[in-house]
Design a protein around this motif. Sequence first.
Motif, short mmCIF file in Angstrom:
data_model
loop_
_atom_site.label_atom_id
_atom_site.label_comp_id
_atom_site.label_asym_id
_atom_site.label_seq_id
_atom_site.Cartn_x
_atom_site.Cartn_y
_atom_site.Cartn_z
N GLU A 441 0.85 -1.19 0.00
CA GLU A 441 0.00 0.00 0.00
C GLU A 441 0.88 1.23 0.00
N TRP A 445 2.60 -1.96 4.11
CA TRP A 445 2.06 -3.24 3.63
C TRP A 445 0.88 -3.64 4.52
N ARG A 446 -0.21 -4.10 3.86
CA ARG A 446 -1.34 -4.64 4.61
C ARG A 446 -1.09 -6.12 4.84
N GLN A 448 -2.32 -9.77 6.30
CA GLN A 448 -3.43 -10.63 6.66
C GLN A 448 -2.90 -12.04 6.89
N GLU A 487 -5.60 -9.12 10.70
CA GLU A 487 -5.11 -8.07 9.81
C GLU A 487 -4.35 -7.02 10.60
N ARG A 488 -3.24 -6.53 10.02
CA ARG A 488 -2.47 -5.41 10.54
C ARG A 488 -1.91 -4.64 9.34
N VAL A 489 -1.43 -3.45 9.62
CA VAL A 489 -0.68 -2.68 8.63
C VAL A 489 0.73 -2.52 9.17
#
Length: 697
Positions: A441, A445-446, A448, A487-489
């Motif tokens: 992104e 980075w996203r 999952q 999920e995290r960023v």
Amino acid sequence: MAKNRGEDLDLAAVRDRAIRATTVSVVITGPRDAGTPIIWANDAYTRVTGWRLEEVQGRNPSLLHGPGTDHSVARRLAEAVAAGEPATATVLNYRKDGTEFWNQVSISPVLDEDGRIGHWVGIQVDVTDQVERADAQAASIREERRARAGLAMVSRVSDLLADLDDPYVLREIAALLELEVVGWAGFFVDDGDLRATSGIDAGPRFEGAARRRRRAGGAPDPVQDLLDGVRHDPVEVRLDARGLGPTTQHLVDDLLEPVRSGRTQADAVVVHPVTGRRLVQGVLVTAPRHGSGLAGYSPHDLTVLYLVVRRVGMAADNVRLYAREHRLAETLQRAMLPEQAEIRGLDVWTYYAPSSGHAQVGGDWYDVLEVSPDHVVLVIGDVVGHDVEAAAVMGQLRSVVRAYAHDDAAPGAVLDRVDQHVGGVRLARPASLVLVSMTREADGWRLQWARGGHLPAVLVREGRAEPLAEASGPMIGFGVGGRGSGERVVGPGDLLVLFTDGLIERRERTLREGLGALLDVVAPLGGLDAAGVGEALLASFADAPEDDVAVVVVRVPDPGSAPAAEDERGRRRRWSLPSEPGSIARSRHAVLRACEAWGIPGRQSAELVVSELVANAVLHGWGHLVLRLFDVGGALRIEVEDANPAPPVSVDGHTGRVGGYGMRIVERLARWGWEPTAHGKLVWAEVDPAVGAPGPG
């Protein structure tokens, strides 16, 4: 008075008749100064010796001596006569017809009226039966002792063979043989050419090479006959023989060195085949302590040597069979593991090492899959077991996960589909895994993920480490649908660690305690590059693993921060590489990254050196390779380990072909050496930063 004299005369006559009638041989001789001639012997003397009285009168009693008489015993009797003292001895004598008998001789002086020795009387008893029985009993005792000693030595050989990892086990067995049975011994292994060896090699056996070798002009080649199985009994080879076949001549040439060095004076040796279940693994060469060749050994000695070489042959066969099976399984397993992926915008480090206790094969696996330039899938998993079946299940599961990961679905949905597939094909072993999807992104980075019965991945951010415990579920194949995703960023400087339980599992602690220890170690490592983090984890947890270990470390680079300093354990890196050409490029990349991270100059030279070392290991070694890098005071030390115990050789290139100069290049750019290890060899080189890489030509 007359009556007493008559009685004396009667008694003398009785004594005379008694001496004549006794079955004991009686001899009367004259005095020593007359030469102790025989003057009388009774009939028993004739029956025992075959000599009549008239034939021996005037002759010395030594007429019974012969070639086997022990002259030291005869000398002791003569010394007793000279001293005028009685004596008894048992001596080997000879009858008139030349047959032997054991004679127990007792001599006594006979004094005259003046007290001087006038005569000697000798009593002789044939004790042949008693001596032979005693000799037979003594021989039986000696044989029993030899048999016990032989069995004890064979038992000791079996004990030595129990430690097959000892690189000098055959040298110890040869030394034991030299102590107990032979004058000199040495083992030679058959790997296409006979070569002296100190240990049992687990390397590949070139079974066809020696057996297809043509005989030069039909010259006799008894050693080759042993290797071919044409002959089975030990053969004698003279060291001065000429016109021998190539294998026997090669062996004779090798044996001249121990002769020149004085370790053996033999002019002929005995070659014993070291036979396994089907094939001859090599030969044992021995020289006897006494005598020459086969004549220097008793049947007992040859039996002991046969038992020894059979045990060595079976042990060598087992080692090579075991190694072949595990090389096959390892090749299968490593063919399914991916190459190190280079992902734009990510620093990725991967590591896999099977537990040494499970012969380099297991069910742990990882994958780094670049679905697109902006989408990366990471997988790490574990199939129960440590055998070919576990490796096969791992390969099936990896292929399924790879196929479904390309669908761009959330990790939980991917695992649902994997569950459905696994339930249909009924995989033979249960398995666990973690699947992580990373999508690029604008600001990072996203992340999952989803878990199927596996330990959570660990996220390190700003000095804190947290397990990504969400989105957990049952082992693969046991899910019933509806798996969720976490999920995290993540952004610059963030670190993700995926691992199998072999990294932290120990008998003395629970997995929860092991995970806590890992969080404590990895939390302060966020400033290191991915390889530095991986090395720190291996140094803390994987020096003596109890199970297979697979680790994937992914770091989002932070261009704005300076590289963190290494910890007090020193700067080092290690990689486990498959024995294939692709590992050469990966090793070069690893060296360039390490030199950059540590600020070591001379990267071009180091890149050339590691290329040659890894290329040699790929071409001439076997088994998986281990690459280690160390910062040694501003210089780079490179270590490459493989399972081939044969040392590297510096040559002047291959005649008529390109190449063969690898170690010459290494010699020019670095100090180097090698050393044996428990499972092969380690070749090292320390690159001098002041030496530049050679130019073209």
